[in-house]
Motif scaffolding. Structure first.
Motif, short mmCIF file in Angstrom:
data_model
loop_
_atom_site.label_atom_id
_atom_site.label_comp_id
_atom_site.label_asym_id
_atom_site.label_seq_id
_atom_site.Cartn_x
_atom_site.Cartn_y
_atom_site.Cartn_z
N GLU A 172 48.66 40.71 41.63
CA GLU A 172 49.30 39.50 42.15
C GLU A 172 48.48 38.87 43.26
OE1 GLU A 172 53.27 40.39 43.36
OE2 GLU A 172 53.93 40.98 41.35
N ILE A 173 47.89 39.71 44.11
CA ILE A 173 47.05 39.20 45.21
C ILE A 173 45.87 38.44 44.66
CG2 ILE A 173 45.52 39.92 47.11
CD1 ILE A 173 47.45 42.31 47.53
N PHE A 174 45.21 39.01 43.65
CA PHE A 174 44.03 38.35 43.07
C PHE A 174 44.42 37.08 42.31
CE2 PHE A 174 41.92 42.76 42.99
CZ PHE A 174 41.37 42.54 44.24
N ALA A 175 45.52 37.15 41.57
CA ALA A 175 45.96 35.98 40.80
C ALA A 175 46.28 34.81 41.74
CB ALA A 175 47.18 36.34 39.96
N LYS A 176 46.89 35.10 42.87
CA LYS A 176 47.25 34.08 43.85
C LYS A 176 46.03 33.33 44.37
CE LYS A 176 49.69 33.51 48.25
NZ LYS A 176 50.43 34.23 49.35
N HIS A 177 44.88 34.07 44.44
CA HIS A 177 43.67 33.48 45.00
C HIS A 177 42.62 33.16 43.92
CE1 HIS A 177 45.49 35.39 48.57
NE2 HIS A 177 44.90 34.42 49.24
N ASN A 178 43.07 33.15 42.66
CA ASN A 178 42.19 32.79 41.52
C ASN A 178 40.94 33.66 41.45
OD1 ASN A 178 43.84 30.58 40.61
ND2 ASN A 178 43.07 29.40 42.37
N ILE A 179 41.10 34.94 41.71
CA ILE A 179 40.00 35.89 41.60
C ILE A 179 40.10 36.61 40.26
CG2 ILE A 179 39.01 38.02 42.55
CD1 ILE A 179 39.97 37.09 45.31
N PRO A 180 39.06 36.55 39.43
CA PRO A 180 39.13 37.21 38.11
C PRO A 180 39.22 38.73 38.26
CG PRO A 180 36.90 36.43 38.56
CD PRO A 180 37.76 35.89 39.65
N TYR A 181 40.09 39.32 37.47
CA TYR A 181 40.27 40.77 37.55
C TYR A 181 40.60 41.33 36.18
CZ TYR A 181 45.30 39.92 37.29
OH TYR A 181 46.55 39.52 36.87
N ILE A 182 40.36 42.65 36.03
CA ILE A 182 40.73 43.38 34.82
C ILE A 182 41.43 44.66 35.24
CG2 ILE A 182 39.87 44.51 32.72
CD1 ILE A 182 37.35 42.75 32.97
N ARG A 183 42.60 44.91 34.72
CA ARG A 183 43.33 46.15 35.03
C ARG A 183 43.02 47.21 33.98
NH1 ARG A 183 49.62 45.16 36.40
NH2 ARG A 183 49.49 47.43 36.39
N VAL A 184 42.69 48.41 34.46
CA VAL A 184 42.44 49.54 33.57
C VAL A 184 43.16 50.75 34.14
CG1 VAL A 184 40.18 48.66 32.84
CG2 VAL A 184 40.32 50.24 34.77
N PRO A 185 43.36 51.80 33.35
CA PRO A 185 43.99 53.02 33.88
C PRO A 185 43.20 53.60 35.05
CG PRO A 185 43.96 53.07 31.49
CD PRO A 185 43.13 51.90 31.89
#
Length: 474
Positions: A172-185
Motif C-alpha cells: 500500500e505504501i508503494f502503491a500510494k507513491h507510484n513505486i513499482p513493486y512485486i510481491r513474492v513469498p
C-alpha cells in the motif's frame, strides 16, 4: 551438416553461438562459432556469429529454433534491505545467484536510517530486495525500510520478499507513491528455510526487460523461440543441475562442481542433490551453513582480462608467479605491467611464451582463491558462539564431490597439457579447505554447459542424456 537448434550467448566481449541437431529423439552437437560483441549494436555481433557458423559448413534452416543467454547487460544493480545483516546477506546472495543481479550493497536495521537512505541515493539500484522478518516475526523493519525507499525517490523495482504479515501494508505504501513493486513469498519464512525461487524469477523477469533496452537485444528477443533470454550464469547452473539431479527419464550423476573462469569474474557452482534429503534439524540455522543443494559464488575481482589486476592484488605478484615456479622481482614487475595492459585491452590474446605463462599463473591463482572462498573449512579454534571445536567442518563440504567441470575461454582454447596443469595446480594445496579429495576433471572444450542449461527447460531428458555422453559420465 544441418542444425535446427541454435543457442546464442551474448557476452560483454564475445557473442557465442552453439548449434545442435534434434532428430528422432536424439540431440547431436553440430558446431560452434563466435564473433566480437558489438556494443554499439549488439545485433551485428549476433549476425556475424551466425554467418561464421554457416561459413564453417553448417546449414541453418529458416525454421531453426533459437534460444539465448546473455551477460552483456552486466546484471541488474541490486541493493538488499533487511532486518538482521547476516540473514539479509544470506538471502540476497541466494536470490541473486542466477537471476542476473549484482548485489552492490546490503543494509539492515543495524545501520542508521540516514545511512540506508544514503546508500539508495548513491547506488541508484535497478532493483531493491526488501526482506526482513520470518513469517510471524518482526514486521516493523519491513515497513520502516519501505518508508526509506519512498524517501530516496529512486527509480527501482522493489521485490517485497519479507514477512508475509507485513507485505500488504508495504504494498500500500508503494502503491500510494507510484513505486513499482512485486510481491513474492518470504525468502526466509523460518530460520531453517530459504525460499528464493519466486524472488529469483521476479528478478529474472526484470533482467529480461533491462537487456531488451540494450541496442539490438530487442531484436534478439524477436528471434528467440521462447521469448526469453536467460542470464548466462543461471544457464550454467541449470546445466550443472540437469547433470547432477537428472530428469524423469535420465538418472543424475550426483555431486558436481563447476569452475567458470572468464575475463571479468571467476564463478564457482556446486550442485549436491543429496542435501535435498536433509531434515530441518540436519540443516541447522540457514545463516550458519551452506547446505542448500545448489550454490554459486562469484569473485568479481578475479578475471583473466578486465579483472586481471584484481588477481595480483589478492595473491600478490610473487604469489601468482609461484604457481609457475618463478620468484624474480623483474618478472613480478612485468606481470603487474601485463595485467594493467590487459585491463585496458581485454581483447588481447597472449602472444609470447612469457605472456602465456603469465596467463597460466593468473588462471591457477584465480581458481584456487575462488575455490577456497566457495568451499567450507576445518575449524582450527574453539568457538562457543558457533558451537564448534577444532576439527569441525564449517560451511560447504565438497570433499565427496566426484566431478569437476571446467568452463571458460582458457579451457576452450590452449593445449590439453595447459588445461590439466591449471586444474592440478589449483587443487594442489587445499589446506584446511573442504575441497574435493579425489576430483575427476572434465573440460568443457566446446563450451556447451550454458547451452544445455538454456535448452534444458524445453528438452530436459534429451539434454541430460546428451550431457552425460558428452562429458563421458556414463
Amino acid at each position: 551438416m544441418l542444425a535446427n537448434l541454435l543457442v546464442f550467448d551474448v557476452g560483454s566481449t564475445y557473442t557465442k553461438l552453439t548449434a545442435f541437431r534434434l532428430e528422432q529423439g536424439e540431440l547431436q552437437f553440430v558446431g560452434r562459432s563466435q564473433a566480437a560483441t558489438t556494443i554499439a549494436d549488439i545485433e551485428v555481433g549476433i549476425i556475424n556469429a551466425r554467418q561464421s557458423l554457416v561459413q564453417s559448413g553448417v546449414e541453418v534452416p529458416a525454421d531453426a529454433k533459437v534460444f539465448a543467454t546473455s551477460s552483456a547487460a552486466g546484471g541488474l544493480r541490486m541493493v538488499a534491505l533487511g532486518y538482521m545483516p547476516r540473514v539479509t546477506a544470506k538471502a540476497a546472495k541466494e536470490v541473486a545467484m542466477s537471476a542476473g543481479a549484482r548485489v552492490l550493497e546490503i543494509v539492515s536495521n543495524e545501520d542508521l536510517p540516514e545511512y540506508r537512505l544514503e546508500v539508495l541515493r548513491e547506488i541508484k539500484p535497478d532493483i531493491v530486495l526488501l526482506a526482513g522478518g520470518t513469517d510471524g516475526g518482526d514486521q516493523q523493519s519491513l515497513i520502516d525500510n519501505a518508508h526509506i525507499i519512498v524517501q530516496a525517490k529512486i527509480k527501482a523495482v522493489i521485490i517485497i520478499a519479507g514477512n508475509k504479515d507485513a507485505q500488504s501494508q508495504v504494498a500500500e505504501i508503494f502503491a500510494k507513491h507510484n513505486i513499482p513493486y512485486i510481491r513474492v513469498p518470504n525468502v526466509m519464512p523460518t530460520i531453517h528455510e530459504l525460499k528464493v525461487k519466486p524472488a529469483r524469477e521476479a528478478i529474472h523477469e526484470q533482467f529480461i526487460k533491462q537487456i531488451t533496452l540494450a541496442k539490438g537485444l530487442n531484436k534478439l528477443m524477436d528471434i528467440v523461440s521462447d521469448k526469453k533470454v536467460m542470464p548466462t550464469p543461471g544457464a550454467v547452473l541449470m546445466g550443472a543441475e540437469l547433470l547432477a539431479k537428472g530428469t524423469f527419464q535420465e538418472e543424475g550423476v550426483g555431486d558436481i562442481l563447476v569452475i567458470d573462469i572468464g575475463g571479468a569474474t571467476t564463478d564457482i557452482h556446486s550442485v549436491m542433490p543429496d542435501l535435498e534429503k536433509l531434515t530441518i534439524e540436519e540443516k541447522g540455522l540457514i545463516v550458519n551453513n551452506e547446505k542448500q543443494p545448489s550454490y554459486r559464488t562469484v569473485e568479481g575481482n578475479l578475471g583473466l582480462r578486465v579483472s586481471a589486476t584484481g588477481i595480483v592484488e589478492t595473491v600478490g605478484p610473487l604469489g601468482v608467479l609461484a604457481k609457475i615456479g618463478q620468484n624474480s622481482e623483474e618478472f613480478a614487475e612485468q606481470l603487474v605491467a601485463y595485467t594493467e595492459y590487459l585491463e585496458k585491452n581485454p581483447d588481447h590474446i597472449s602472444q609470447t611464451p612469457q605472456e602465456k605463462q603469465f596467463d597460466l599463473a593468473l588462471a591457477i591463482s584465480a581458481i584456487e582463491v575462488a575455490l577456497k572462498r566457495h568451499a567450507g573449512y576445518i575449524a582450527q579454534d574453539f568457538n562457543p558462539v558457533m558451537g564448534t571445536i577444532p576439527g569441525t567442518p564449517i560451511g560447504r563440504d565438497l570433499r565427496r564431490v566426484k566431478y569437476v567441470i571446467a568452463v571458460g575461454g582458457v579451457f576452450t582454447h590452449g593445449t590439453l597439457a595447459d588445461k590439466q596443469f591449471i586444474l592440478a595446480e589449483a587443487f594442489k594445496n587445499p589446506g584446511i579447505s573442504l575441497l574435493p579429495q579425489k576430483p575427476q576433471f572434465i573440460i568443457d572444450e566446446q563450451y556447451l554447459l550454458y547451452a544445455l542449461g538454456a535448452l534444458g527447460s524445453k528438452h530436459a531428458d534429451l539434454c541430460g542424456k546428451f550431457a552425460k555422453k558428452y562429458f563421458k559420465m556414463n
